[in-house]
Design an enzyme around this catalytic site. Structure first.
Site, PDB file in Angstrom:
ATOM      1  N   ARG A 261     -19.625  75.492  66.556  1.00  0.00           N
ATOM      2  CA  ARG A 261     -21.010  75.062  66.361  1.00  0.00           C
ATOM      3  C   ARG A 261     -21.302  73.812  67.193  1.00  0.00           C
ATOM      4  NH1 ARG A 261     -21.803  76.062  59.794  1.00  0.00           N
ATOM      5  NH2 ARG A 261     -20.940  78.177  59.821  1.00  0.00           N
ATOM      6  N   ARG A 276     -17.890  67.114  59.882  1.00  0.00           N
ATOM      7  CA  ARG A 276     -18.812  67.883  60.721  1.00  0.00           C
ATOM      8  C   ARG A 276     -18.231  67.951  62.131  1.00  0.00           C
ATOM      9  NH1 ARG A 276     -24.109  68.947  59.649  1.00  0.00           N
ATOM     10  NH2 ARG A 276     -24.221  67.234  58.120  1.00  0.00           N
ATOM     11  N   GLU A 348     -21.981  69.831  50.804  1.00  0.00           N
ATOM     12  CA  GLU A 348     -21.795  71.283  50.825  1.00  0.00           C
ATOM     13  C   GLU A 348     -20.385  71.683  51.274  1.00  0.00           C
ATOM     14  OE1 GLU A 348     -23.010  75.050  53.589  1.00  0.00           O
ATOM     15  OE2 GLU A 348     -24.458  73.415  53.454  1.00  0.00           O
ATOM     16  N   SER A 351     -21.377  78.211  50.684  1.00  0.00           N
ATOM     17  CA  SER A 351     -22.756  78.667  50.637  1.00  0.00           C
ATOM     18  C   SER A 351     -22.748  80.186  50.536  1.00  0.00           C
ATOM     19  CB  SER A 351     -23.486  78.220  51.908  1.00  0.00           C
ATOM     20  OG  SER A 351     -24.821  78.657  51.905  1.00  0.00           O
ATOM     21  N   ARG A 388     -13.788  70.750  55.688  1.00  0.00           N
ATOM     22  CA  ARG A 388     -14.521  70.143  54.572  1.00  0.00           C
ATOM     23  C   ARG A 388     -13.717  70.231  53.271  1.00  0.00           C
ATOM     24  NH1 ARG A 388     -21.058  70.769  55.113  1.00  0.00           N
ATOM     25  NH2 ARG A 388     -21.199  70.046  57.280  1.00  0.00           N
TER      26      ARG A 388
END
Length: 425
Positions: A261, A276, A348, A351, A388
């Site tokens: 990403r 991140r 988060e 999800s 994460r």
């Protein structure tokens, strides 16, 4: 994509969904206009072709001036047929282009608003009181460096910012998490999958990642291939252009893949550590179900995520994501956010999204129920996004001496280790 028949029958519902998402509402009327042009030009093409065929039967029987007149008319009809065909194709292309700009219809129960307008559905687990325990918690990077688990300096040296190495116990911790996650998914009936990290444009577009999320996607120009940001993409495209028998459903896959990403819109956010990053590994759950089973499957995916986080003994909350933070393909999305002690907030970790028939229509994945063939529903859910999860594990299970307690569920995958200890200085 949405069903065009629904758009024609209830355009106000589509407008309301676009408005709730904060997306362009005018595209709905533009699409209605293009669709009407496509249908009217198609009717005109059919009428002209019918007239052309009828004329073609008369010409061999005619002679003299009558034949000359018929031949002249045939030439005019041929030009008109070509023009109608071109108009039909142009209108169809325009309708398809506009259709791809409209997000999935928002579920009526989704809270309205932007990123911060979510609704907390439940809170699970107890947050530690480090002050009562008599020490100040360290953040994951300080802990990871002391454990010899995380190396961001050399990651930046080799690849740039937001890259990292997992070393020693860090590498073993990732493998333990992946194996434990795959074991849970397999026990729940998912088929384990190792998926491609590069996909063709249709797969990326079909899952909805070339719209609002396009800025975060890596593209290889020379090969016209995309690096996936999640194995949801190759899992959704796995049955592309196929018809699945109803009695085969549900089909559930647990994909493990690297994820890439750009994080283009996050300048200055989460720059410390590995929360991140541009590249990470993830175990993703993916389901194909009959449309009427989609809501129930969504609830099941959420329960499997909660089971996973509970097994890791992490305090977390479950949120119902607001309309403006859904993503183009999702009609509803639940996030599980773990408590990060040094940030003093929930972040988060997993999800799960219900995409209904949206992706299936784009990818032409259908189900056959008797004589009826129709699009099925697809759903996805993160089981373990590795970096994460490591962040949450290190911070929540740290001890005063810098060691980190290993949750019981993870110990069998770490050779029975109960504690991760700092390297000797």
């Amino acid at each position: 994509m949405i069903d065009l028949r629904l758009l024609r029958e209830d355009p106000d519902r589509v407008r309301a969904s676009q408005r709730a998402r904060g997306e362009d509402v005018d595209v709905v009327d533009a699409l209605l206009s293009a669709d009407e042009r496509r249908r009217s030009s198609s009717v005109r093409f059919d009428e002209l072709r019918s007239e052309q065929k009828a004329l073609g039967k008369l010409i061999p029987k005619a002679a003299g001036d009558e034949k000359a007149a018929l031949l002249k008319k045939a030439g005019e009809l041929s030009a008109a047929v070509k023009a109608a065909d071109a108009e039909q194709d142009e209108a169809a292309e325009e309708a398809q282009r506009l259709l791809l700009q409209i997000g999935n219809l928002v579920h009526p129960d989704v809270p309205r608003g932007g990123e911060d307008d979510f609704v907390v559905l439940e809170t699970v687990g107890t947050r530690r009181d480090f002050a009562a325990e008599g020490f100040e918690p360290k953040d994951h990077l300080e802990l990871g460096q002391a454990l010899g688990a995380i190396d961001v300096e050399r990651g930046a040296k080799v690849s740039g910012s937001r890259f990292y190495y997992l070393t020693g116990i860090g590498a073993l911790l990732e493998l333990a998490l992946v194996n434990a996650a795959i074991a849970q998914a397999t026990a729940a009936g998912f088929t384990p999958m190792l998926t491609p990290a590069l996909v063709k444009p249709r797969a990326m577009e079909g899952t909805g990642f070339l719209g609002q999320a396009a800025q975060d996607v890596y593209h290889l120009d020379n090969d016209d291939l995309y690096l996936v940001g999640t194995s949801e993409v190759p899992l959704a495209a796995y049955h592309m252009d196929e018809i699945i028998e109803a009695d085969q459903l549900p089909l559930r896959y647990a994909g493990f893949s690297p994820c890439f990403r750009r994080e283009a819109g996050t300048y200055g956010k989460d720059t410390r550590g590995i929360f991140r990053v541009h590249q990470f590994d993830k175990v993703e759950m993916f389901s194909y179900v009959a449309p009427e089973e989609a809501d129930a499957e969504h609830a099941r995916l959420l329960e499997w995520e909660k089971q996973w986080l509970t097994s890791l003994e992490l305090p977390f909350q479950v949120i119902d994501t607001a309309t403006g933070d859904l993503g183009a393909s999702a009609s509803r999305k639940f996030d599980c956010e773990a408590w990060i002690p040094t940030q003093g907030k929930y972040r988060e970790l997993t999800s799960t999204s219900n995409c209904n028939e949206f992706q299936a229509r784009r990818l032409s994945v259908r189900m056959r129920d008797g004589k009826n063939v129709k699009p099925l529903a697809t759903l996805n859910g993160t089981l373990c996004a590795v970096p994460r999860t490591i962040v949450a594990l290190l911070e929540n299970h740290q001890q005063a001496d810098g060691s980190v307690r290993v949750p019981e569920a993870l110990r069998p995958y770490l050779g029975g280790r109960e504690l991760l200890e700092p390297l000797a200085k």
